[in-house]
Design a protein around this motif. Structure first.
Motif: not given
Length: 329
Positions: A87-90, A105-106, A119-121
């Motif tokens: 989430a931090q990278t997103s 696991a992702y 979200q995957p996007g």
């Protein structure tokens, strides 16, 4: 008519200007990719230091750093089944200097959680870095000599299978094996490998899908059995262990893996450049040897091939999780 002609000229001019701007932007991005990187790269590893994901990431990106001429700063952000670091990278800038290392696991988490902080996007695929073959180990207490006998035994007798936690690769592979063979099998989650192996050797646990690094030495000494590997091909260092397909289970291929993602919007030329650099690194003799010692097989795919793997595994794990009625929310 004059008005129409004038409007057409204005429209043509606007289109030409837009095309010119786009061409300039494309040229600028290409130039940026050619000179990239000009500063240190940040790679988030959403797992604890010293774990297999951390070690593989450091091994590969040490070689990547040498090839790119810039340091790669690795930050461990563990927690919540890797979702904290992901989430931090997103939310990080899509400037070509922020990436995250993820496991299979992702793709599990997409169905394991009803609500995710991303979200995957939110990401673009960079590279399928390495595969982690999963071997089928069993207790010596079970009266079976191969995977087919195990499946037959499990149809008539209750079994249990261990994993390092709900949603872990070992859990998902064990669940799929039980589902496809209609076994009466119960999942038993643990914290760490040591208690799993102790219970496997004592017969408290019947079976385990796991990488070879920790359990294999015990199989070599006869304390547990190794029946098969759930990969497409036999592991080079264990040529006597058949694949699950060879053992009589067509299509049963379930490796864990390590891959790299970038925030959505990261310039594609930079993504492509990093992908090619990773491929060069994992295929180099020194990195390949280190990965093999850890039980990993180097891959180094294109972004498109990695995205295809993500999509395939997401669909497969969704089916397993739905049938098993598993959720962490």
């Amino acid at each position: 008519m004059a008005f129409v002609t004038h409007l057409g000229r204005r429209t043509t001019f606007a289109a030409a200007l837009a095309l010119s701007t786009l061409a300039f932007a494309s040229h600028s991005v290409a130039q940026d990719a050619a000179s990239w990187p000009t500063k240190p790269i940040r790679l988030i590893v959403p797992y604890t230091p010293g774990g297999s994901t951390d070690i593989v990431s450091r091994t590969v990106f040490e070689a990547v750093s040498k090839r790119l001429g810039q340091p790669v700063v690795i930050e461990n952000k563990p927690g919540a089944n890797s979702t904290i670091g992901v989430a931090q990278t997103s939310r990080a800038p899509a400037d070509g200097y922020n990436f995250v290392s993820v496991l299979a696991a992702y793709t599990v988490n997409m169905s394991l959680y009803k609500k995710l902080p991303y979200q995957p996007g939110d990401f673009v695929a960079v590279s399928h870095v390495a595969d982690l073959p999963m071997f089928l180990f069993t207790s010596n207490k079970l009266p079976v000599k191969n995977a087919k006998e195990l499946a037959e035994y499990g149809k008539k007798n209750p079994l249990n299978y261990a994993s390092s936690g709900t949603g872990a690769s070992a859990h998902m592979i064990g669940a799929r094996f039980a589902q496809e063979n209609q076994l009466n099998a119960q999942h038993v989650p643990y914290n760490g490998s040591a208690p799993i192996l102790a219970d496997l050797m004592s017969g408290q646990v019947d079976m385990l899908f796991d990488p070879l690094l920790v359990p294999m030495p015990h199989a070599k000494t006869g304390k547990i059995k190794v029946l098969a590997v759930a990969s497409k091909q036999r592991w080079p260092n264990e040529p006597d262990v058949p694949t699950m397909e060879e053992a009589g289970f067509p299509g049963f291929i379930m490796n864990s893996w390590v891959g790299i993602l970038a925030p959505k919007g990261t310039p594609q030329p930079i993504v492509d450049k990093l992908s090619k650099t990773i491929a060069q690194a994992v295929q180099s003799p020194e990195v390949k040897t280190k990965l093999t010692q850890l039980g990993f097989g180097g891959v180094g795919s294109t972004p498109a091939d990695f995205q295809k793997l993500i999509d395939q595994d997401s669909a497969m794990y969704k089916g397993v999780i739905t049938k098993a009625n598993v959720s962490l929310d």
